[in-house]
Design an enzyme around this catalytic site. Sequence first.
Site, PDB file in Angstrom:
ATOM      1  N   SER A  15      29.533  42.052  18.366  1.00 12.79           N
ATOM      2  CA  SER A  15      29.954  42.802  17.172  1.00 12.79           C
ATOM      3  C   SER A  15      29.095  42.411  15.952  1.00 12.79           C
ATOM      4  O   SER A  15      28.862  43.239  15.070  1.00 12.79           O
ATOM      5  CB  SER A  15      31.440  42.598  16.880  1.00 12.79           C
ATOM      6  OG  SER A  15      31.707  41.300  16.427  1.00 12.79           O
ATOM      7  N   ASN A  16      28.621  41.171  15.909  1.00 13.98           N
ATOM      8  CA  ASN A  16      27.728  40.783  14.800  1.00 13.98           C
ATOM      9  C   ASN A  16      26.353  41.416  14.950  1.00 13.98           C
ATOM     10  O   ASN A  16      25.733  41.804  13.957  1.00 13.98           O
ATOM     11  CB  ASN A  16      27.627  39.256  14.702  1.00 13.98           C
ATOM     12  CG  ASN A  16      28.823  38.678  13.977  1.00 13.98           C
ATOM     13  OD1 ASN A  16      28.927  38.784  12.763  1.00 13.98           O
ATOM     14  ND2 ASN A  16      29.749  38.107  14.726  1.00 13.98           N
ATOM     15  N   MET A  94      26.302  31.083  23.390  1.00 12.09           N
ATOM     16  CA  MET A  94      27.176  29.964  23.765  1.00 12.09           C
ATOM     17  C   MET A  94      26.444  28.757  24.343  1.00 12.09           C
ATOM     18  O   MET A  94      27.078  27.893  24.952  1.00 12.09           O
ATOM     19  CB  MET A  94      28.240  30.466  24.755  1.00 12.09           C
ATOM     20  CG  MET A  94      29.148  31.545  24.189  1.00 12.09           C
ATOM     21  SD  MET A  94      29.923  31.076  22.625  1.00 12.09           S
ATOM     22  CE  MET A  94      31.173  29.937  23.219  1.00 12.09           C
ATOM     23  N   ASN A 111      22.414  30.897  12.579  1.00  7.27           N
ATOM     24  CA  ASN A 111      23.633  31.144  13.372  1.00  7.27           C
ATOM     25  C   ASN A 111      24.756  31.570  12.439  1.00  7.27           C
ATOM     26  O   ASN A 111      24.758  31.228  11.256  1.00  7.27           O
ATOM     27  CB  ASN A 111      24.035  29.842  14.079  1.00  7.27           C
ATOM     28  CG  ASN A 111      25.283  30.000  14.937  1.00  7.27           C
ATOM     29  OD1 ASN A 111      25.441  30.999  15.656  1.00  7.27           O
ATOM     30  ND2 ASN A 111      26.184  29.042  14.874  1.00  7.27           N
ATOM     31  N   HIS A 113      28.952  31.249  12.145  1.00  8.50           N
ATOM     32  CA  HIS A 113      30.053  30.466  12.713  1.00  8.50           C
ATOM     33  C   HIS A 113      31.354  30.825  11.997  1.00  8.50           C
ATOM     34  O   HIS A 113      31.376  30.944  10.766  1.00  8.50           O
ATOM     35  CB  HIS A 113      29.769  28.967  12.546  1.00  8.50           C
ATOM     36  CG  HIS A 113      30.849  28.113  13.122  1.00  8.50           C
ATOM     37  ND1 HIS A 113      30.960  27.868  14.483  1.00  8.50           N
ATOM     38  CD2 HIS A 113      31.894  27.475  12.536  1.00  8.50           C
ATOM     39  CE1 HIS A 113      32.029  27.109  14.688  1.00  8.50           C
ATOM     40  NE2 HIS A 113      32.615  26.857  13.528  1.00  8.50           N
ATOM     41  N   ASP A 145      19.999  23.497  13.850  1.00  8.16           N
ATOM     42  CA  ASP A 145      19.249  22.298  14.227  1.00  8.16           C
ATOM     43  C   ASP A 145      19.749  21.884  15.606  1.00  8.16           C
ATOM     44  O   ASP A 145      20.425  22.665  16.274  1.00  8.16           O
ATOM     45  CB  ASP A 145      19.380  21.191  13.161  1.00  8.16           C
ATOM     46  CG  ASP A 145      20.827  20.726  12.986  1.00  8.16           C
ATOM     47  OD1 ASP A 145      21.673  21.049  13.853  1.00  8.16           O
ATOM     48  OD2 ASP A 145      21.099  20.044  11.995  1.00  8.16           O
ATOM     49  N   GLU A 146      19.448  20.639  16.017  1.00 10.05           N
ATOM     50  CA  GLU A 146      19.786  20.267  17.399  1.00 10.05           C
ATOM     51  C   GLU A 146      21.265  19.962  17.595  1.00 10.05           C
ATOM     52  O   GLU A 146      21.715  19.772  18.718  1.00 10.05           O
ATOM     53  CB  GLU A 146      18.918  19.080  17.837  1.00 10.05           C
ATOM     54  CG  GLU A 146      17.439  19.445  17.858  1.00 10.05           C
ATOM     55  CD  GLU A 146      16.691  18.886  19.049  1.00 10.05           C
ATOM     56  OE1 GLU A 146      17.217  17.992  19.717  1.00 10.05           O
ATOM     57  OE2 GLU A 146      15.580  19.378  19.312  1.00 10.05           O
ATOM     58  N   GLY A 147      22.028  19.888  16.512  1.00 12.76           N
ATOM     59  CA  GLY A 147      23.446  19.578  16.647  1.00 12.76           C
ATOM     60  C   GLY A 147      24.271  20.835  16.895  1.00 12.76           C
ATOM     61  O   GLY A 147      23.745  21.945  16.984  1.00 12.76           O
ATOM     62  N   ALA A 177      34.828  39.627   7.915  1.00  9.17           N
ATOM     63  CA  ALA A 177      34.009  38.943   6.896  1.00  9.17           C
ATOM     64  C   ALA A 177      32.619  38.630   7.443  1.00  9.17           C
ATOM     65  O   ALA A 177      31.609  38.783   6.746  1.00  9.17           O
ATOM     66  CB  ALA A 177      34.706  37.667   6.444  1.00  9.17           C
TER      67      ALA A 177
END
Length: 199
Positions: A15-16, A94, A111, A113, A145-147, A177
């Site tokens: 949907s995004n 994911m 990204n 979130h 980033d990698e996290g 939103a």
Amino acid sequence: MRKLHLGVLGSGSGSNYQALHDAITRGDLDAEIVMVMSDIPQARILERAREHGAPHAVIDCRGFASKFPSESQAEVALTMQEAKVDLICLAGFMRLIKSPLLDAFPQRVINIHPSLLPAFPGLKAWEQALDAKVAETGCTVHYVDEGMDTGPIILQHRVPVWPTDSYSSLHQRIQEAEHQLYPQAILQLRMKMDGPYEA
Ligand code: GRF
């Protein structure tokens, strides 16, 4: 200045991705989606790309359920480079991204979130927010980033939590939103970008 070339990675409904497509179609975002990739062959995001006539491909994750093997990341990087992607937008993807994909697109992977990061990183952030009984939550666009959900924040949108909310009503309000926030954040980045975008 040529249009910003977007690559989108998603695993689910898309949907995004649809919201980005719609913003471009309306003329609100001067960009073109030049590649859509998914690790799930039957994901709705790929169906949407097919319906829009957007270039799309399946990522071969070598049978791993959740790992994103280096070889697969290198293949995605190559596909995105060949499509002349300027900015990779994760939209419900994911798997955790690391080098070599991040190295191939430094500061060029973002990204979205469904929380006001750094609050509630990880899965089902709307359930975490409701369980924590916060009065407001929201959504965040950030650099990857990698996290997990840890990169620098680009833009956020606040969403109230009502006493009558269920997981699904809150999730829906956050998603609405998100669909406004993602194109806005990319537009904001576009203003700041230089280099390959100036062609
Ligand atoms: C969105 O809520 C996004 O914040 C999260 O995954 C979800 C993807 O939804 N990262 P969709 O596939 O764009 O509908």
